[in-house]
Design an enzyme around this catalytic site. Structure first.
Site, short mmCIF file in Angstrom:
data_model
loop_
_atom_site.label_atom_id
_atom_site.label_comp_id
_atom_site.label_asym_id
_atom_site.label_seq_id
_atom_site.Cartn_x
_atom_site.Cartn_y
_atom_site.Cartn_z
CE LYS A 53 38.68 32.35 91.44
NZ LYS A 53 38.04 32.73 92.85
CD GLN A 97 34.63 34.36 93.29
OE1 GLN A 97 35.27 33.50 93.27
NE2 GLN A 97 35.20 35.45 93.26
CG ASP A 120 39.65 30.50 97.85
OD1 ASP A 120 40.48 30.83 96.93
OD2 ASP A 120 38.25 30.87 97.69
N1 GUN Z 1 36.95 37.13 95.71
C1 GUN Z 1 37.88 38.02 95.36
N2 GUN Z 1 39.08 37.19 95.35
C2 GUN Z 1 38.77 36.09 95.70
C3 GUN Z 1 39.44 34.86 95.75
O1 GUN Z 1 40.69 34.87 95.62
N3 GUN Z 1 38.47 33.80 96.21
C4 GUN Z 1 37.29 33.82 96.73
N4 GUN Z 1 36.70 32.64 96.84
N5 GUN Z 1 36.62 35.00 96.26
C5 GUN Z 1 37.22 35.88 95.99
#
Ligand code: GUN
Length: 289
Positions: A53, A97, A120
């Site tokens: 990311k 995350q 998110d």
């Molecule tokens: N953990 C698994 N998928 C995601 C996601 O799309 N965003 C975040 N922040 N954590 C995750």
């Protein structure tokens, strides 16, 4: 017959080009979008996701900053950092995350992120907006999936969409987005009976359960569009989706591969949301539209 593969990498790369353009425009107007990523602990998969990311974000010309915390971090320390990031005008997007270590209440942390910076789309404010059909940030994975389905030319209005999995990150928002597109939606989960009977009625089947190869060709309606959200590590170290690719590709009309399907689109949608958050901040409007 072999299914047409939906190439998530190609679509994500086109999306990233348009985000790069938007970032350049924002920079010309004096604002460089900035994504703050919070990572707690040492989960290896989370580390890889976060690195992807951050790199992708910088690739668009945006800034990304990593806020790392050890596994034993107290919830209060995390909340304090989030409050500082909320107040920092340089930061436009905040991503925590998941999963978080057991001593931290995930809901408390997600609710601490300012809804305008919640790229998110996990804050109750944004989830509520999604339920009510109002503007807000939409979780990246389901948003990317809608783009993949429509790009493939698969109609949704009036079609039966079946979602396997009811997580807050994928299953539930996915069902709401499909409903927004006028699909008839069924959500299945671990307690669902006669699963194959339901999945065989699906024109669109989204598998987000986290069990390797659980959707087989015998569970799929001929010609259906099958979206595989799973990323499962097998005993031999290789990756497999929730869909048994070999058998399903002989039955489905469209299918997303793993890797190279949903994953790259999730990242691209995050970048799009971050650019949008910066744009909103520049325009001085609190509500994302
Ligand atoms: N953990 C698994 N998928 C995601 C996601 O799309 N965003 C975040 N922040 N954590 C995750």
């Amino acid at each position: 017959m072999s299914a047409t593969l939906i190439d998530g990498r190609a679509l994500a790369s086109a999306l990233r080009i348009s985000v790069r353009q938007k970032v350049a425009e924002l920079v010309a107007r004096g604002v460089r979008p900035c994504l703050a990523v919070i990572l707690v602990g040492n989960d290896p998969a989370s580390r890889i996701y976060v690195r992807n990311k951050s790199r992708a974000s910088e690739d668009t010309g945006a800034l990304s900053e990593l806020h790392e915390f050890p596994d034993h971090t107290a919830e209060a320390a995390l909340l304090e950092r989030i409050a500082a990031l909320n107040a920092d005008p340089r930061v436009h997007g905040i991503l925590v995350q998941l999963p978080l270590p057991a001593q931290i209440r995930t809901g408390r942390v997600l609710e601490a992120v300012s809804p305008e910076k919640d790229v998110d789309g996990f804050h109750l404010h944004n989830l509520g907006a999604l339920v009510a059909g109002r503007a807000g940030f939409v979780p990246c994975t389901p948003a990317g999936i809608i783009k993949m389905i429509t790009h493939a030319g698969v109609p949704l209005a009036g079609r039966h969409a079946v979602v396997l999995g009811r997580s807050n990150i994928v299953g539930k928002p996915m069902a709401l987005l499909l409903l927004r597109e006028d699909a008839t939606v069924t959500i299945c989960h671990s307690k669902t009976r006669d699963l194959a009977l339901i999945t065989r009625q699906a024109d669109i089947l989204v598998a987000a359960v986290g069990r390797a190869k659980m959707v087989t060709g015998a569970m799929v309606k001929p010609g259906a569009c099958v979206i595989d959200v799973g990323i499962n590590r097998l005993a031999d170290g290789s990756l497999a989706g929730d869909v048994d690719f070999a058998s399903v590709k002989e039955v489905a009309g469209h299918l997303t591969p793993v890797p190279g399907g949903v994953g790259p689109m999730t990242v691209a949608m995050l970048l799009a949301n971050t650019a949008r958050a910066a744009e909103r901040a520049l325009a001085g409007r609190a509500e994302p539209r």
